[in-house]
Design a protein around this motif. Structure first.
Motif, PDB file in Angstrom:
ATOM      1  N   MET A   1       0.837  -1.209   0.000  1.00 30.08           N
ATOM      2  CA  MET A   1       0.000   0.000   0.000  1.00 30.08           C
ATOM      3  C   MET A   1       0.875   1.264   0.000  1.00 30.08           C
ATOM      4  SD  MET A   1      -2.550   1.262   2.959  1.00 30.08           S
ATOM      5  CE  MET A   1      -3.319  -0.364   3.051  1.00 30.08           C
ATOM      6  N   VAL A   2       0.591   2.182  -0.879  1.00 31.26           N
ATOM      7  CA  VAL A   2       1.410   3.376  -0.962  1.00 31.26           C
ATOM      8  C   VAL A   2       0.918   4.438   0.031  1.00 31.26           C
ATOM      9  CG1 VAL A   2       0.215   3.566  -3.161  1.00 31.26           C
ATOM     10  CG2 VAL A   2       1.673   5.407  -2.456  1.00 31.26           C
ATOM     11  N   LYS A  46      -3.489   7.129  -2.734  1.00 31.35           N
ATOM     12  CA  LYS A  46      -4.834   7.537  -2.298  1.00 31.35           C
ATOM     13  C   LYS A  46      -4.782   7.701  -0.790  1.00 31.35           C
ATOM     14  CE  LYS A  46      -7.538   6.814  -6.096  1.00 31.35           C
ATOM     15  NZ  LYS A  46      -6.921   5.803  -6.901  1.00 31.35           N
ATOM     16  N   PRO A  47      -5.065   8.872  -0.274  1.00 36.25           N
ATOM     17  CA  PRO A  47      -5.011   9.077   1.178  1.00 36.25           C
ATOM     18  C   PRO A  47      -5.865   8.046   1.899  1.00 36.25           C
ATOM     19  CG  PRO A  47      -5.537  11.128   0.043  1.00 36.25           C
ATOM     20  CD  PRO A  47      -5.550  10.051  -0.987  1.00 36.25           C
ATOM     21  N   ASN A  48      -5.401   7.603   3.020  1.00 35.75           N
ATOM     22  CA  ASN A  48      -6.151   6.654   3.823  1.00 35.75           C
ATOM     23  C   ASN A  48      -7.089   7.425   4.762  1.00 35.75           C
ATOM     24  OD1 ASN A  48      -7.010   4.934   5.841  1.00 35.75           O
ATOM     25  ND2 ASN A  48      -5.214   3.629   5.644  1.00 35.75           N
ATOM     26  N   GLN A  49      -8.369   7.377   4.412  1.00 34.87           N
ATOM     27  CA  GLN A  49      -9.348   8.129   5.202  1.00 34.87           C
ATOM     28  C   GLN A  49      -9.379   7.698   6.659  1.00 34.87           C
ATOM     29  OE1 GLN A  49     -10.473  11.243   3.379  1.00 34.87           O
ATOM     30  NE2 GLN A  49     -11.631  10.709   5.216  1.00 34.87           N
ATOM     31  N   LEU A  50      -9.153   6.422   6.873  1.00 36.69           N
ATOM     32  CA  LEU A  50      -9.184   5.921   8.240  1.00 36.69           C
ATOM     33  C   LEU A  50      -8.171   6.669   9.087  1.00 36.69           C
ATOM     34  CD1 LEU A  50      -9.231   2.071   7.701  1.00 36.69           C
ATOM     35  CD2 LEU A  50     -11.105   3.552   8.411  1.00 36.69           C
ATOM     36  N   ALA A  51      -6.961   6.723   8.574  1.00 36.21           N
ATOM     37  CA  ALA A  51      -5.886   7.371   9.310  1.00 36.21           C
ATOM     38  C   ALA A  51      -6.204   8.859   9.481  1.00 36.21           C
ATOM     39  CB  ALA A  51      -4.575   7.191   8.571  1.00 36.21           C
ATOM     40  N   ASN A  53      -9.121  10.288   9.484  1.00 32.69           N
ATOM     41  CA  ASN A  53     -10.206  10.469  10.445  1.00 32.69           C
ATOM     42  C   ASN A  53      -9.712  10.309  11.876  1.00 32.69           C
ATOM     43  OD1 ASN A  53     -12.027  10.870   8.402  1.00 32.69           O
ATOM     44  ND2 ASN A  53     -12.753   8.762   8.381  1.00 32.69           N
TER      45      ASN A  53
END
Lengths: 331, 331
Positions: A1-2, A46-51, A53
DNA sequence: CTGTTAGCGCCTTCAG
DNA sequence: CTGAAGGCGCTAACAG
């Protein structure tokens, strides 16, 4: 994962700079920004929304609890449509949770949404009682709004339509057309909506000096199928009536089918009306007289309550009579 | 906000132990566990799913992209119902994203779901072309399945029904009832579903030695309203026909209304049929002959593909003719 | 303007 | 069986 780190390295900057370039609150040199965008492009980052948030401690989402039954198609979809649209207008993503088949599962659905850290929760309850809802609201830190229940202890946390008075309006109209033998197909036992409409029916009759005939009352469960069964039952009783009022449009359609099978014509032989103003009613033949429930308005209000609590319009909404072909005048 | 640390302190243990007690993979002494549960009770602690998902790098969720138009009520809700039910059977939460009104917005919806780190994504495309979908699938790390498109380059990443052959089956039935002047209300221009059904109509006619009459073809946009307009248009052309086949049930209902207004009786004066087997068709008067699309089966299959890729049944599903009252025989 | 340093809340080695 | 420490990917001070 990038990750953001990969992008930072490729662009020869720090994570923070990438973050800033992306979120745009602070200025980043155009040249650097370009390099970063380039790196994002190349890596497919792609930004990780989880992180994101978690770091922001907010999710930009609102939850909706509703029981996802196949039977309640039109109602369900109109609700979701309005909820999603209104949430997005406030920049929030709608998250659904299924209330399924019990009060416990409705609670679980709320908990799920809470654990997902939704900013606010809307619930269209089916099993939870107003007492239970009152309690849930009191214990919750996150704003909760209840749709279609009147919460006297929490008037600013609920939106609903006054079903009893909508029903009264419908009955007034029916009586004015000269109908006095009006049958009623009630909704599920214990459903507040159903009971309010039933109460409205009884009151209207009494106010008009007509004693309700128990032979003219049958129960359904909101579904078209149940309306059909109710219609057959009613016909089998062989008591006279000139009009059938069903607790919702779906059941009304079911009643219509039962009437047709019995060789009765609508509205010549029997008049028919329902509630909810579902799409089908408009196109049914004959088109169905009904009460329009302002779902759009209600949901907009619900989203408003929960997202911008300063607006607090009155929690009560009004249904509106929609006269169409299925009721004929006896005068 | 109460965190795992608060619980740990209250119970007099470390965060790790609380985590273990909660997740139950490793054993924790019963006595300690009880103390922890007690502390959770007292504090009202709810695990933060965001943090948990981030730590685990998985979310237990699958995404569904669908354009959330109010017009497509029954179809929409049946789809969501099955998607939610099937996802939950696999222990996954369904997350919806609205594809709205353009290919770009459909891409955005996919990106949103991706950034939410859904484990898998299902898409019922409306604007994206098969070429674009092929590309998206190739570039995505996370499994994607496309519903209602045949992807020849990715046969195991799509589920669809063969609309052309469903339409052929319908036409065969109609022709067998003696209809030869059959009007067709096509769906939106450019919709693959619509074009397949239209192609099926044309082919069936030609195979029966009937040259399609352009006067018998009108366009709608899938909605009941558009079907009504199409019906009026057709009637206004004043060309003879004994049957109208609409691209879906909703439009068929619209056509029915136009016919009634023109004083035509169904099915005595004109026969009518549609596609999709929506609930309304079953209860309409007359009940509507249609093609049943196995949504349940398709969605179950889609969820299967994406969650347990080892199952790969054929991606093609069959529609099924449902004969009801709206088509009469001319023989 | 940009890099460094700390967390967000939780899970998971690794020791004990 | 349990605690300490590090890390998931990102954002937010705080210095420079």
């Amino acid at each position: 994962m990038v990750t953001i780190l990969d992008v930072a390295r490729l662009a020869g900057v720090s994570k923070a700079t990438v973050s800033r370039a992306l979120n745009g609150k602070v200025f980043v040199r155009e040249e650097v920004k370009a390099r970063i965008m380039q790196a994002i492009e190349e890596t497919g980052y792609k930004p990780n929304q989880l992180a994101r948030n978690l770091a922001n401690n907010k999710t930009n989402s609102v939850g909706l609890v509703i029981t996802n039954g196949l039977y309640n198609g039109p109602f369900f979809s109109s609700m979701i449509y309005h909820a999603a649209t209104n949430s997005e207008m406030h920049g929030r993503q709608l998250v659904l949770a299924d209330g399924k088949h019990s009060a416990q599962e409705e609670r679980d659905a709320i908990d799920l949404l809470l654990s997902l850290r939704c900013e606010a929760i809307m619930i269209y309850p089916k099993y939870l009682t107003v007492e239970e809802l009152d309690e849930i609201i009191e214990q919750s830190e996150t704003p909760i709004v209840v749709i279609n229940r009147e919460l006297v202890r929490h008037r600013s946390q609920c939106v609903f339509v006054d079903h009893q008075q909508s029903c009264a309006a419908m009955m007034a109209y029916l009586l004015a057309q000269g109908h006095t033998r009006i049958a009623f197909v009630a909704g599920s036992e214990g459903s507040p909506t159903g009971e309010s409409r039933l109460a409205g029916y009884h009151n209207a009759l009494r106010n008009a000096g007509i004693e309700p005939d128990p032979q003219l009352l049958v129960r359904g469960t909101w579904s078209t199928d149940s309306g059909y069964e109710a219609g057959r039952e009613l016909l089998a009783r062989d008591v006279p009536f000139t009009c059938v009022l069903a607790g919702n449009d779906d059941m009304a359609i079911g009643v219509a089918k039962a009437c047709h099978e019995a060789g009765l014509r609508l509205p010549q032989d029997v008049s028919l009306a329902g509630f909810d103003d579902s799409v089908i009613g408009k196109y049914y033949n004959p088109s169905l007289t009904t009460i329009h429930v302002p779902m759009d308005e209600m949901i907009r209000h619900a989203v408003g309550i929960v997202l911008t609590p300063e607006d607090n319009a009155s929690c009560s909404h009004q249904g509106e009579l929609v006269r169409r072909e299925s009721v004929r005048t006896l005068l």
